[in-house]
Write an enzyme that holds these catalytic residues in place. Structure first.
Site, PDB file in Angstrom:
ATOM      1  N   HIS A 239     -31.539   8.401 -20.687  1.00  0.00           N
ATOM      2  CA  HIS A 239     -31.769   6.839 -20.474  1.00  0.00           C
ATOM      3  C   HIS A 239     -30.520   6.384 -20.918  1.00  0.00           C
ATOM      4  O   HIS A 239     -30.400   6.740 -22.140  1.00  0.00           O
ATOM      5  CB  HIS A 239     -33.154   6.549 -20.753  1.00  0.00           C
ATOM      6  CG  HIS A 239     -33.224   4.993 -20.123  1.00  0.00           C
ATOM      7  ND1 HIS A 239     -32.370   3.809 -20.246  1.00  0.00           N
ATOM      8  CD2 HIS A 239     -34.401   4.602 -19.115  1.00  0.00           C
ATOM      9  CE1 HIS A 239     -33.012   2.778 -19.707  1.00  0.00           C
ATOM     10  NE2 HIS A 239     -33.864   3.080 -18.830  1.00  0.00           N
ATOM     11  N   ARG A 261     -30.099  -4.154 -17.178  1.00  0.00           N
ATOM     12  CA  ARG A 261     -28.846  -3.976 -16.367  1.00  0.00           C
ATOM     13  C   ARG A 261     -29.080  -4.448 -15.145  1.00  0.00           C
ATOM     14  O   ARG A 261     -27.902  -5.035 -14.431  1.00  0.00           O
ATOM     15  CB  ARG A 261     -28.533  -2.478 -16.335  1.00  0.00           C
ATOM     16  CG  ARG A 261     -27.739  -2.057 -17.806  1.00  0.00           C
ATOM     17  CD  ARG A 261     -27.467  -0.516 -17.790  1.00  0.00           C
ATOM     18  NE  ARG A 261     -28.513   0.629 -17.318  1.00  0.00           N
ATOM     19  CZ  ARG A 261     -28.789   1.089 -16.327  1.00  0.00           C
ATOM     20  NH1 ARG A 261     -27.816   1.047 -15.483  1.00  0.00           N
ATOM     21  NH2 ARG A 261     -29.865   1.923 -16.003  1.00  0.00           N
TER      22      ARG A 261
END
Ligand SMILES: Cc1cc2nc3c(=O)[nH]c(=O)nc-3n(C[C@H](O)[C@H](O)[C@H](O)COP(=O)(O)OP(=O)(O)OC[C@H]3O[C@@H](n4cnc5c(N)ncnc54)[C@H](O)[C@@H]3O)c2cc1C
Length: 577
Positions: A239, A261
């Site tokens: 990740h 994000r």
């Protein structure tokens, strides 16, 4: 050495989403059978299903379809998934979410019209991730746990660690498992007619990692030692944004979720420059593997932040809005002294999920009769990449299938197999080896393992690094075998369990490094700096690692495109309700 004996019809190893679904389904399918759940942690309170933040992928919203979910899974997996398994996962996820809501008692978030809310997750063509705020796993596990508690017929062995899978005397099937009672240190062989491996993988051999501390790849290591075939072992998902809070805290490595994000967060290098545009036109919204590699490349080029990562910045979206939308993340960062809403936070790629595991069939059976596998210990559903939201779909779908399949298998195979007593004795001796050695520095060995895997078998790999890692793993393994625990008491001896964790991690690290050396192309989570291209998708092959004649060996097999071939799309035959 005294080894206690017990017997059950069905033995479930692990109490995450896969283990608990299996126990509940087996109980419903065959109430006359005895079922035992043995788990290293506390029932329902251990493992990663509880940690699920984002949610559960399921195609039941108007306009979506299981075919679309399937195509997203296959394309996300870079054409390496076993298509039968992926198809089973996406179609049965619909049943499981209905069961979770209507029978198990979960409440997922809803739209104003009462329909289930689906949120956007990376790599998906539809907003199909159902959730309970950002605490989806807690909702699922609390309700599953209550259902198991309400059924006294399901026996529980909490804080019982599986040490080894034990074959039958004739080697043709599995006879049960050798366990250690962590509370007393007692060793116990539990004979079982069917055993489910659901210990949840957990690539915690990397310097930065997200899974719960009780996970150390034990199930996959046990299968490896038994000679069972493992698939896709090179596929470790990183990740991109693990919290980087310094070496002094276990919070380092924990996930700052993808939604940051997605919502418009910026990634900055040590000089406060946005860099994702140099790597991908999608910028910060590129997929996990792409962003992880970009961050890692910046770090390697010496353009990192003070702790060697990069920064994530959210403040340009408005601190109040960020604090409202990402309450949990903002609080977690504040606990570690960072202001996520108004400032910048250091992040680093972190090992998150293991796509590899036991080769299995769609009914969760394996090549060894009597051994079943579900959840993160199994392989083939995700190929080279797991989509966010497909992890909990995988564990609950195949856990339930295992619970249905094991009673059927028992009905067809009545006699209980006699265990291989030599194996029990040998595995008991191996597990208690540290009590016969002088105390040593396990912490230093763990650090060496984490460095070797992070530096040379991590986000970006090459032949020289992988060879270096194999040599380092040889040394670490030899040193571990010579290292004991200073304290000879077995009850709650955490150093002993650290030693056992390290043993599983080293054994499975060797298989990861071997498979990564074999794959001379770059697919999804596996990136070779010396072989950057994905290769011919239509000629895709997957790795199979196992012990042969006492040596770890890698072979490969072609991917079967049973539903769709590269370049094709599956037609949507049935629209979701
Ligand atoms: C921080 C985080 C966030 C995540 N978010 C999402 C998300 O939003 N959506 C999604 O789909 N997936 C997510 N995942 C992935 C998801 O959690 C896993 O894919 C899935 O829950 C694994 O389920 P499981 O039942 O296989 O294992 P787990 O739930 O991990 O359970 C494993 C069980 O095995 C036990 N165990 C371990 N070793 C032994 C042993 N030797 N003997 C006996 N028992 C043992 C453990 O104690 C535990 O009870 C996330 C993972 C993490 C770490």
């Amino acid at each position: 050495m005294a080894i206690e004996r017990a017997a059950t019809d069905i033995l479930v190893l692990g109490s995450g989403g896969a283990g608990l679904f299996a126990a509940l389904h087996a109980r419903r399918a065959a109430p006359e059978l005895s079922i035992t759940v043995a788990t290293k942690g506390l029932l329902g309170k251990s493992g990663c299903t509880r940690m699920v933040q984002g949610g559960y992928n399921v195609a039941l919203h108007p306009g979506d379809s299981v075919e679309r979910h399937f195509m997203d899974t296959i394309e996300g997996g870079k054409w390496l998934p076993n298509q039968e398994l992926a198809w089973t996962m996406v179609t049965r996820a619909v049943e499981r979410v209905r069961e979770l809501e209507n029978e198990i008692g979960c409440f997922f978030d809803r739209n104003a019209d009462g329909s289930l809310h689906g949120k956007a997750f990376a790599g998906q063509s539809f907003d199909r991730t159902v959730h309970k705020g950002d605490l989806t796993g807690i909702e699922i596990m609390n309700r599953l746990m209550e259902q198991v508690w309400a059924r006294p017929g399901i026996a529980r062995l909490e804080e019982h660690r599986a040490l080894a899978l034990v074959p039958a005397r004739d080697g043709r099937s599995l006879a049960g498992a050798l366990l250690a009672d962590i509370r007393t240190g007692t060793l116990r062989f539990v004979a079982a007619r069917a055993t489910l491996l659901a210990t949840g993988g957990g690539p915690t051999m990397y310097r930065y990692h997200t899974p719960s501390g009780d996970k150390s790849m034990d199930g996959i290591a046990m299968a490896l030692r038994l000679g069972v075939a493992l698939r896709d072992m090179e596929m470790v998902q990183f990740h991109p944004t693990g919290l980087l809070a310094g070496p002094h805290t276990r919070m380092t490595g924990t996930v700052l979720e993808e939604g940051l994000r997605g919502a418009g967060g910026h990634l900055l290098d040590g000089a406060m420059r946005r860099f994702m545009g140099d790597y991908d036109p999608a910028g910060e919204r590129a997929t996990r593997d792409v962003v992880s590699r970009a961050i890692y490349a910046e770090m390697r080029a010496g353009r990192g932040s003070p702790h060697g990562g990069v920064y994530i910045k959210m403040s340009h979206l408005g601190p109040e809005r960020v604090a409202r939308a990402f309450k949990g993340m903002v609080e977690r960062c504040r606990d570690c002294g960072f202001d996520l809403a108004g400032g910048i936070v250091e992040v680093v790629p972190t090992a998150h999920y293991f796509m590899g595991g036991l080769v299995c069939n769609a009914d969760t059976s394996t090549e060894l009769p009597g051994l079943f596998v579900a959840g993160e210990d199994a392989s083939g559903m995700h190929g080279a990449n797991r989509l966010g939201g497909n992890g909990v779909a995988n564990s609950t779908v195949f856990g339930a299938i295992a619970g249905d399949a094991m009673p059927q298998w028992i009905a067809r195979n009545t006699p209980r197999a006699e265990p291989d007593e030599d194996c029990i004795a040998a595995e008991a001796a191996r597990a208690t080896l540290p009590f016969t050695r002088k105390g040593g520095d396990l912490n230093r060995l763990r650090e060496r393992l984490m460095d070797a895997m992070w530096d040379d078998v991590g986000v970006i790999r090459d032949a020289a690094g992988l060879d270096r890692a194999q040599a380092a793993l040889d040394d670490i393994e030899a040193e571990l075998a010579a290292t004991g625990t200073a304290d000879g008491a077995r009850a709650f001896n955490l150093a002993w369990h650290d030693w056992l964790n390290l043993r599983s991690l080293v054994e499975t690290s060797r298989a990861i490094a071997l498979a990564a050396r074999w794959r001379t192309n770059s697919r999804g989570a596996h990136f070779r700096a010396d072989f950057r291209e994905p290769g011919d998708l239509a000629a895709s092959r997957f790795s199979v690692v196992r012990y042969r004649d006492g040596r770890l060996a890698v072979a490969d097999a072609p991917v079967v495109f049973s539903h769709v071939r590269p370049g094709e799309t599956l037609n949507e035959t049935a629209a979701a309700e």
